[in-house]
Each structure stands twice: as C-alpha cells, then as structure tokens.
Design a protein around this motif. Structure first.
Motif, PDB file in Angstrom:
ATOM      1  N   UNK A  26       0.826  -1.204   0.000  1.00  0.00           N
ATOM      2  CA  UNK A  26       0.000   0.000   0.000  1.00  0.00           C
ATOM      3  C   UNK A  26       0.863   1.259   0.000  1.00  0.00           C
ATOM      4  N   UNK A  27       1.951   1.242   0.763  1.00  0.00           N
ATOM      5  CA  UNK A  27       2.835   2.407   0.786  1.00  0.00           C
ATOM      6  C   UNK A  27       3.490   2.605  -0.580  1.00  0.00           C
ATOM      7  N   UNK A  28       3.872   1.502  -1.235  1.00  0.00           N
ATOM      8  CA  UNK A  28       4.462   1.598  -2.576  1.00  0.00           C
ATOM      9  C   UNK A  28       3.479   2.237  -3.552  1.00  0.00           C
ATOM     10  N   UNK A  29       2.196   1.907  -3.437  1.00  0.00           N
ATOM     11  CA  UNK A  29       1.193   2.511  -4.309  1.00  0.00           C
ATOM     12  C   UNK A  29       1.092   4.017  -4.072  1.00  0.00           C
ATOM     13  N   UNK A  30       1.160   4.414  -2.813  1.00  0.00           N
ATOM     14  CA  UNK A  30       1.108   5.842  -2.496  1.00  0.00           C
ATOM     15  C   UNK A  30       2.310   6.558  -3.099  1.00  0.00           C
ATOM     16  N   UNK A  31       3.506   6.002  -2.900  1.00  0.00           N
ATOM     17  CA  UNK A  31       4.721   6.614  -3.434  1.00  0.00           C
ATOM     18  C   UNK A  31       4.675   6.630  -4.958  1.00  0.00           C
ATOM     19  N   UNK A  32       4.199   5.534  -5.553  1.00  0.00           N
ATOM     20  CA  UNK A  32       4.120   5.438  -7.007  1.00  0.00           C
ATOM     21  C   UNK A  32       3.202   6.465  -7.626  1.00  0.00           C
ATOM     22  N   UNK A  33       2.267   6.995  -6.850  1.00  0.00           N
ATOM     23  CA  UNK A  33       1.382   8.025  -7.366  1.00  0.00           C
ATOM     24  C   UNK A  33       2.087   9.334  -7.669  1.00  0.00           C
ATOM     25  N   UNK A  34       3.318   9.468  -7.176  1.00  0.00           N
ATOM     26  CA  UNK A  34       4.061  10.689  -7.412  1.00  0.00           C
ATOM     27  C   UNK A  34       4.878  10.689  -8.684  1.00  0.00           C
ATOM     28  N   UNK A  35       4.874   9.568  -9.418  1.00  0.00           N
ATOM     29  CA  UNK A  35       5.619   9.448 -10.679  1.00  0.00           C
ATOM     30  C   UNK A  35       4.699   8.805 -11.722  1.00  0.00           C
ATOM     31  N   UNK A  36       5.074   8.864 -13.003  1.00  0.00           N
ATOM     32  CA  UNK A  36       4.149   8.359 -14.021  1.00  0.00           C
ATOM     33  C   UNK A  36       3.788   6.881 -13.890  1.00  0.00           C
ATOM     34  N   UNK A  37       4.775   6.011 -13.623  1.00  0.00           N
ATOM     35  CA  UNK A  37       4.526   4.572 -13.626  1.00  0.00           C
ATOM     36  C   UNK A  37       5.241   3.905 -12.461  1.00  0.00           C
ATOM     37  N   UNK A  38       4.710   2.772 -12.035  1.00  0.00           N
ATOM     38  CA  UNK A  38       5.270   2.010 -10.917  1.00  0.00           C
ATOM     39  C   UNK A  38       5.415   0.555 -11.331  1.00  0.00           C
ATOM     40  N   UNK A  39       6.587  -0.019 -11.059  1.00  0.00           N
ATOM     41  CA  UNK A  39       6.838  -1.434 -11.347  1.00  0.00           C
ATOM     42  C   UNK A  39       7.435  -2.119 -10.125  1.00  0.00           C
ATOM     43  N   UNK A  40       7.226  -3.440 -10.043  1.00  0.00           N
ATOM     44  CA  UNK A  40       7.817  -4.252  -8.986  1.00  0.00           C
ATOM     45  C   UNK A  40       8.643  -5.375  -9.634  1.00  0.00           C
ATOM     46  N   UNK A  41       9.844  -5.588  -9.133  1.00  0.00           N
ATOM     47  CA  UNK A  41      10.686  -6.703  -9.571  1.00  0.00           C
ATOM     48  C   UNK A  41      10.845  -7.653  -8.397  1.00  0.00           C
ATOM     49  N   UNK A  42      10.570  -8.946  -8.596  1.00  0.00           N
ATOM     50  CA  UNK A  42      10.632  -9.904  -7.490  1.00  0.00           C
ATOM     51  C   UNK A  42      12.067 -10.141  -7.016  1.00  0.00           C
ATOM     52  N   UNK A  43      12.188 -10.847  -5.912  1.00  0.00           N
ATOM     53  CA  UNK A  43      13.486 -11.174  -5.329  1.00  0.00           C
ATOM     54  C   UNK A  43      14.312 -12.015  -6.307  1.00  0.00           C
ATOM     55  N   UNK A  44      15.574 -11.615  -6.489  1.00  0.00           N
ATOM     56  CA  UNK A  44      16.494 -12.350  -7.359  1.00  0.00           C
ATOM     57  C   UNK A  44      17.701 -12.739  -6.519  1.00  0.00           C
ATOM     58  N   UNK A  45      17.802 -14.007  -6.203  1.00  0.00           N
ATOM     59  CA  UNK A  45      18.803 -14.500  -5.255  1.00  0.00           C
ATOM     60  C   UNK A  45      20.235 -14.202  -5.704  1.00  0.00           C
ATOM     61  N   UNK A  46      20.507 -14.307  -6.991  1.00  0.00           N
ATOM     62  CA  UNK A  46      21.879 -14.100  -7.481  1.00  0.00           C
ATOM     63  C   UNK A  46      22.395 -12.709  -7.154  1.00  0.00           C
ATOM     64  N   UNK A  47      21.512 -11.732  -7.160  1.00  0.00           N
ATOM     65  CA  UNK A  47      21.948 -10.365  -6.895  1.00  0.00           C
ATOM     66  C   UNK A  47      22.401 -10.184  -5.455  1.00  0.00           C
ATOM     67  N   UNK A  48      21.893 -11.010  -4.548  1.00  0.00           N
ATOM     68  CA  UNK A  48      22.331 -10.921  -3.156  1.00  0.00           C
ATOM     69  C   UNK A  48      23.834 -11.166  -3.046  1.00  0.00           C
ATOM     70  N   UNK A  49      24.347 -12.047  -3.908  1.00  0.00           N
ATOM     71  CA  UNK A  49      25.768 -12.401  -3.870  1.00  0.00           C
ATOM     72  C   UNK A  49      26.600 -11.599  -4.865  1.00  0.00           C
ATOM     73  N   UNK A  50      25.982 -10.596  -5.488  1.00  0.00           N
ATOM     74  CA  UNK A  50      26.719  -9.761  -6.421  1.00  0.00           C
ATOM     75  C   UNK A  50      26.969 -10.407  -7.763  1.00  0.00           C
ATOM     76  N   UNK A  51      26.227 -11.463  -8.094  1.00  0.00           N
ATOM     77  CA  UNK A  51      26.412 -12.160  -9.358  1.00  0.00           C
ATOM     78  C   UNK A  51      25.581 -11.516 -10.459  1.00  0.00           C
ATOM     79  N   UNK A  52      26.170 -11.377 -11.622  1.00  0.00           N
ATOM     80  CA  UNK A  52      25.412 -10.912 -12.771  1.00  0.00           C
ATOM     81  C   UNK A  52      24.511 -12.031 -13.282  1.00  0.00           C
TER      82      UNK A  52
END
Length: 205
Positions: free
Chosen positions: A149-175
């Motif tokens: 809900x907070x993300x929706x409120x914040x997203x109202x301040x810019x044209x578009x809002x997107x969500x990207x799910x958790x990506x485990x590889x990025x936690x370890x700095x892997x491309x």
C-alpha cells in the motif's frame, strides 16, 4: 506478430492469396501517477535532496537512479549496456536526462523514493524526465500489505510504478543474463524500455 491474407493479388485470370505480416504495436502504457512537475509542490529540505551530477559525454538511452544505497541501480544497468547507473545522483545534461527511479521494497527505501519523487515534482531538478519507479524486492516472498500500500502511495508521485521480485543471485553480487531473469522481471524491463523511449521524446521541465 500476426498473419493476414491479401485476397486481392491477381495473376492473369487467377486470384492468388498473398501472405502479409502485420507488425504488432508495442503496448500502450497508461500513466498511473503524476506525469510532470508541479510548481506548487515544495521541494524537500536540503538534507533530503539527492546530489546532482553534471554529466558530459555520456548519453545512455536512460539512467537508473537508485534513491538510496543498495537500491539495485547497478544490477539493472548491467542488464542493458544502453543504460547507465546514475550513482545516486540526478544526472544533469545540456539536452536533458531520462531517469528511472529505483528503490528497495522496505519502508526506508520507499521513503527515499518519495523524497526523490517530491524533489522532481517540485520542478527544481532541471532537465530531468522521470519515467517511473522500479521497486526491487528486499526479501523473498510476498510483500506485506502495508509495504504494498505504501508503494502505491509513493508510485502516485511518478508516471509509472513497477515491482521486480526477489532475485537471489543479486544478493551475492552475481550478474544474471536478462534471459535467465524471472518472467515478471523480464516483463518489467520491457515495459520500462518502452516507457523510457516515449518519455525521452518529451520536453524537459
């Protein structure tokens, strides 16, 4: 791409069906939030503003602007060499810059995104065209309702809002090659690319 038949091609007395290819238009992304600065919006206190970077000789298609440390702007920029991480600065250029805000899906990350969106909306960041906000999951699993809900409120301040799910590889700095990303993440990147190309043609504030 769809295929249609042209029944009006004739050779002599015979009518011949000719295959023609209809190119599908890219999806139309309808803004869900503010699309331009509004001079009535006060800018945040000086301590809450992002620093500015006078850029010369660098012309990416668009910039990923992480609004706080660890937002994920570098990971996103590595997925497309035509883009660049803004290093947590507003990238100022003579011709204007197209920017995608990036934040993590926690309260502090979204508050930082809200401040950045407010600064842009105040009209005090010259030459910046904001495409929208990408919120990267900060943990596996479904986001708590309060965060969504907070993300929706914040997203109202810019044209578009997107969500990207958790990506485990990025936690370890892997491309990770774009084709190996989750389907939801690939869809977001495609939509961001389309929205950025449209935004880049608009006049700056």
């Amino acid at each position: 791409m769809s295929i249609s038949r042209n029944r009006w091609v004739t050779f002599g007395a015979a009518t011949v069906e000719e295959t023609t290819y209809a190119v599908e238009a890219p999806p139309v992304l309808v803004p869900t939030g503010a699309t331009r600065p509004q001079l009535s919006v006060p800018q945040p206190d000086h301590a809450d503003r992002l620093p500015r970077w006078n850029v010369s000789g660098i012309t990416p298609d668009y910039w990923w602007l992480g609004v706080h440390g660890g937002a994920g702007e570098t990971s996103l920029a590595r997925l497309d060499k035509r883009t660049r991480a803004a290093e947590h600065h507003w990238p100022l250029t003579a011709s204007g810059s197209t920017v995608v805000l990036v934040a993590r899906s926690n309260v502090s990350g979204l508050r930082a995104a809200q401040l950045a969106a407010t600064e842009w909306a105040s009209g005090t960041v010259p030459g910046i065209r904001v495409v929208g906000l990408v919120v990267l999951a900060d943990a596996p699993g479904r986001l708590p309702r309060e965060i969504r809900e907070f993300a929706q409120v914040v997203g109202g301040g810019v044209p578009l809002l997107w969500h990207i799910p958790w990506i485990e590889s990025w936690r370890f700095g892997h491309d990770m090659p774009p084709e190996e990303l989750p389907k939801e993440a690939r869809a977001v990147l495609d939509q961001v690319r389309i929205a950025a190309s449209t935004t880049a043609s608009l006049p700056t504030n």
